[in-house]
Design a protein around this motif. Structure first.
Motif, PDB file in Angstrom:
ATOM      1  N   VAL A 113       0.848  -1.191   0.000  1.00  0.00           N
ATOM      2  CA  VAL A 113       0.000   0.000   0.000  1.00  0.00           C
ATOM      3  C   VAL A 113       0.886   1.244   0.000  1.00  0.00           C
ATOM      4  N   PRO A 114       0.575   2.242  -0.833  1.00  0.00           N
ATOM      5  CA  PRO A 114       1.420   3.446  -0.875  1.00  0.00           C
ATOM      6  C   PRO A 114       1.330   4.254   0.413  1.00  0.00           C
ATOM      7  N   ASP A 115       2.443   4.837   0.810  1.00  0.00           N
ATOM      8  CA  ASP A 115       2.459   5.730   1.970  1.00  0.00           C
ATOM      9  C   ASP A 115       1.827   7.062   1.589  1.00  0.00           C
ATOM     10  N   GLY A 116       1.261   7.733   2.580  1.00  0.00           N
ATOM     11  CA  GLY A 116       0.669   9.041   2.331  1.00  0.00           C
ATOM     12  C   GLY A 116      -0.149   9.496   3.511  1.00  0.00           C
ATOM     13  N   GLY A 117      -0.506  10.779   3.513  1.00  0.00           N
ATOM     14  CA  GLY A 117      -1.238  11.339   4.636  1.00  0.00           C
ATOM     15  C   GLY A 117      -2.681  11.656   4.368  1.00  0.00           C
ATOM     16  N   CYS A 327      -3.926   5.333   0.055  1.00  0.00           N
ATOM     17  CA  CYS A 327      -2.656   5.386   0.767  1.00  0.00           C
ATOM     18  C   CYS A 327      -2.891   5.076   2.249  1.00  0.00           C
ATOM     19  N   THR A 328      -1.819   4.913   2.988  1.00  0.00           N
ATOM     20  CA  THR A 328      -1.923   4.526   4.393  1.00  0.00           C
ATOM     21  C   THR A 328      -2.705   5.536   5.225  1.00  0.00           C
ATOM     22  N   GLY A 329      -2.621   6.800   4.877  1.00  0.00           N
ATOM     23  CA  GLY A 329      -3.298   7.823   5.664  1.00  0.00           C
ATOM     24  C   GLY A 329      -4.761   7.998   5.343  1.00  0.00           C
TER      25      GLY A 329
END
Length: 434
Positions: A113-117, A327-329
């Motif tokens: 899963v892509p990282d992100g906020g 994304c993760t966030g």
């Protein structure tokens, strides 16, 4: 819910995975509670062994006439009894604190899963369909076919507000008929073509059901609770997934694929001021929900299958969409990977979410103790659960109206929907289905 054994085995990895979701390190706290719990249990077991040994010697001392030894041993048995009771309370307190803390923590994200906020960091997977070039496109609640009608507007927000307050709608005439047809169309496709088992579920559930799928304890304010202590379901994910709560399934019975068309209720506690116009965000709405119960090795492929089932509805209706991986966030509390499908709304000149398909891994299964017996033998293992909208009926109605709007104020309906509308394919500018 997480397995404390996994935290013991790799506390740094556990904290690192949670950090991708914006959570601070918690392994030290969890392991301290776990150590207190295990220490109290071991202490109680040792005290019990001491008490049992002393109890055997009491009779011998009495028979031998050793009054001093008898009194000493009897006092030791009483002291050990009190010690055991104290340690059992300590173990239970630590166990409850550990369980409560674990219930508050979100699922660990899939490594891919892509990282992100935020939603700005979601990654597009694909697009389908080309949006029509509609001059001066209106939003759904502004289209003449919707606001006109012999008995009032097809979407009547004022009458609904008098009865129920804001974020409710009363559908009439042709608009209500199209809404019903969409739900029937979705159900028939998901059951007849995609192999899901149609299920009619309650819309009122108890605490255990909400806890099992992750709505409790963290998101109590987002749902409605009755005076009798029951909860109105936010989605039939709750009821469909809980059909296997406490069960040990045969591996041959997996996957189990279910769907249901139900009313859904959300207080939208955290969405003040968002999407207040029209019926995009309502307190009461309808969905055709999909749930899969799978073998752990099959859940990633099942997510792709479920996503395809939802996308297929939009393609049959000719509605342009795009699919993104969150994304993760931006992922939900219980998900380890989520695919959002966003339908094109020309009135907003934007893609908006119409389905969210999530692989929960064993996160929900641990909370509800849902397991399967491996065909090759061995201990039962936790199943994996998935859920997704197939689709949100009200949002699909919005997309059908906005994408089918014509310059004269009428709406051309998707050809695929005609069998569920008696062959009628148009809502006139004055709100008549013909």
């Amino acid at each position: 819910m997480h397995d404390i054994r996994a935290v013991r085995q790799d506390p740094e990895g556990f904290d690192a995975a949670l950090a991708r979701r914006g959570e601070g390190p918690v392994s030290a706290e969890l392991l301290a509670l776990d150590e207190a719990r295990r220490g109290a249990i071991q202490g109680a077991e040792a005290a019990l062994a001491d008490r049992n040994a002393a109890s055997k010697e009491v009779g011998k001392a009495k028979a031998a006439g050793d009054e001093e030894g008898f009194e000493r041993l009897r006092a030791l048995v009483a002291a050990k009894k009190d010690e055991i009771a104290t340690l059992e309370v300590e173990a239970r307190t630590a166990d409850e604190a550990l369980a409560a803390r674990l219930l508050e923590l979100p699922n660990l994200p899939d490594p891919r899963v892509p990282d992100g906020g935020s939603e700005e960091d979601n990654v597009e997977l694909r697009r389908w369909g080309a949006p029509r070039d509609i001059l001066a496109a209106r939003e759904h609640h502004e289209i003449p076919a919707v606001v006109s009608g012999e008995n009032g507007p097809g979407m009547d927000f004022e009458t609904a507000a008098r009865m129920s307050g804001s974020r409710f709608v009363l559908l009439r005439g042709a608009v209500a008929r199209v809404h019903r047809a969409l739900a029937q169309f979705m159900l028939d496709v998901q059951t007849g073509e995609n192999g899901l088992e149609e299920t009619m579920t309650p819309v009122l559930v108890n605490d255990a059901a909400m806890l099992g799928t992750g709505q409790l304890p963290k998101f109590a304010e987002d749902s409605y609770r009755t005076e009798e202590g029951k909860w109105l379901i936010p989605t039939s994910e709750v009821t469909l997934t809980n059909t296997v709560a406490g069960d040990v399934l045969a591996e041959a019975d997996l996957p189990r694929r279910l769907c249901a068309h139900t009313l859904c209720f959300r207080s939208e506690a955290g969405s003040a001021g968002r999407d207040t116009a029209g019926m995009l965000r309502q307190h009461q709405f309808e969905k055709v929900e999909m749930v899969s119960i799978t073998h752990p090795d099959a859940s990633r492929g099942e997510l792709d299958r479920m996503t395809g089932c939802a996308e297929g509805i939009l393609e049959r209706l000719g509605l342009p969409y795009r699919t993104v991986v969150l994304c993760t966030g931006d992922m939900g509390f219980g998900a380890r990977r989520t695919h959002d499908i966003e339908v094109w709304l020309p009135g907003q000149d934007a893609y908006r979410e119409i389905s969210s398909c999530s692989d929960m891994g064993d996160f929900q299964a641990r909370r509800m103790n849902a397991r399967f017996k491996p065909a090759a033998g061995g201990k039962p293992a936790f199943v994996h659960t998935l859920n997704g909208s197939g689709l949100a009926v009200g949002r699909c109605l919005i997309a059908v109206l906005e994408n089918g709007q014509e310059a004269d104020g009428s709406v051309t309906l998707p050809e695929a929907l005609l069998p569920w509308l008696g062959g009628k394919g148009r809502i006139t500018a004055d709100g008549v289905l013909e």
